[in-house]
Design a protein around this motif. Structure first.
Motif, PDB file in Angstrom:
ATOM      1  N   TYR A 132      37.683  37.328  36.369  1.00 15.37           N
ATOM      2  CA  TYR A 132      37.649  37.055  37.814  1.00 15.37           C
ATOM      3  C   TYR A 132      38.528  35.844  38.143  1.00 15.37           C
ATOM      4  O   TYR A 132      39.359  35.888  39.055  1.00 15.37           O
ATOM      5  N   ILE A 133      38.361  34.783  37.388  1.00 13.30           N
ATOM      6  CA  ILE A 133      39.144  33.564  37.610  1.00 13.30           C
ATOM      7  C   ILE A 133      40.628  33.821  37.357  1.00 13.30           C
ATOM      8  O   ILE A 133      41.485  33.420  38.153  1.00 13.30           O
TER       9      ILE A 133
ATOM     10  N   GLU B 276      46.180  34.619  39.890  1.00  9.70           N
ATOM     11  CA  GLU B 276      47.450  35.357  39.994  1.00  9.70           C
ATOM     12  C   GLU B 276      47.905  35.519  41.439  1.00  9.70           C
ATOM     13  O   GLU B 276      49.067  35.780  41.699  1.00  9.70           O
ATOM     14  N   ASN B 277      46.970  35.422  42.391  1.00  7.77           N
ATOM     15  CA  ASN B 277      47.285  35.538  43.815  1.00  7.77           C
ATOM     16  C   ASN B 277      48.099  36.806  44.095  1.00  7.77           C
ATOM     17  O   ASN B 277      49.161  36.766  44.714  1.00  7.77           O
TER      18      ASN B 277
ATOM     19  N   ILE C 174      45.158  41.895  46.969  1.00  9.50           N
ATOM     20  CA  ILE C 174      43.975  41.872  46.102  1.00  9.50           C
ATOM     21  C   ILE C 174      43.116  40.698  46.535  1.00  9.50           C
ATOM     22  O   ILE C 174      43.537  39.545  46.501  1.00  9.50           O
ATOM     23  N   ASP C 175      41.886  40.977  46.936  1.00  9.35           N
ATOM     24  CA  ASP C 175      40.961  39.945  47.396  1.00  9.35           C
ATOM     25  C   ASP C 175      39.790  39.877  46.415  1.00  9.35           C
ATOM     26  O   ASP C 175      39.029  40.832  46.295  1.00  9.35           O
ATOM     27  N   MET C 176      39.668  38.784  45.697  1.00  9.85           N
ATOM     28  CA  MET C 176      38.605  38.611  44.709  1.00  9.85           C
ATOM     29  C   MET C 176      37.502  37.726  45.287  1.00  9.85           C
ATOM     30  O   MET C 176      37.207  36.645  44.789  1.00  9.85           O
TER      31      MET C 176
ATOM     32  N   SER D 106      27.795  34.923  39.137  1.00  9.28           N
ATOM     33  CA  SER D 106      27.667  36.068  40.047  1.00  9.28           C
ATOM     34  C   SER D 106      27.359  35.607  41.465  1.00  9.28           C
ATOM     35  O   SER D 106      26.565  34.695  41.675  1.00  9.28           O
ATOM     36  N   ASN D 107      27.971  36.254  42.445  1.00  7.39           N
ATOM     37  CA  ASN D 107      27.626  35.979  43.838  1.00  7.39           C
ATOM     38  C   ASN D 107      27.164  37.251  44.550  1.00  7.39           C
ATOM     39  O   ASN D 107      27.059  37.283  45.775  1.00  7.39           O
ATOM     40  N   MET D 108      26.866  38.283  43.758  1.00  9.00           N
ATOM     41  CA  MET D 108      26.273  39.509  44.287  1.00  9.00           C
ATOM     42  C   MET D 108      25.500  40.166  43.136  1.00  9.00           C
ATOM     43  O   MET D 108      26.050  40.366  42.061  1.00  9.00           O
TER      44      MET D 108
END
Length: 70
Positions: free
Chosen positions: A24-25, A30-31, A35-37, A56-58
Motif C-alpha cells: 500500500y505504501i 509511486e503517485n 490510482i487512488d490508494m 487497516s482503515n476498513m
C-alpha cells in the motif's frame, strides 16, 4: 483488500497485514495517474484488531454483527 488465512490465533497472520501495508505504501509513493490508494481494507471479525494495528482503515465484521452463517 485482503482476506488473511483463517487462523485460531490472529498473531499468526499478522505478517499478512504487515506485508499488504508495505505494498500500500509503495504504490501510494509511486503517485500513479488515476490510482487512488485511499483505503487499506483488511481484517474480518476474527482478526480485525491485528489488522487495525497493522494499518487497516476498513474492516469487514459481518459475523461479529450478524452471527455465523446458517
Amino acid at each position: 483488500m485482503t482476506i488473511a488465512p483463517l487462523a485460531e490465533n490472529p498473531e499468526n497472520i499478522r505478517w499478512v497485514f504487515r506485508e499488504l501495508r508495505k505494498l500500500y505504501i509503495d504504490i501510494t509513493k509511486e503517485n500513479i495517474h488515476n490510482i487512488d490508494m485511499e483505503y487499506l481494507s483488511m481484517g474480518m471479525s476474527n482478526d480485525y484488531q491485528v489488522a487495525i494495528e497493522e494499518g487497516s482503515n476498513m474492516v469487514r465484521i459481518g459475523t461479529a454483527i450478524f452471527g455465523p452463517r446458517q
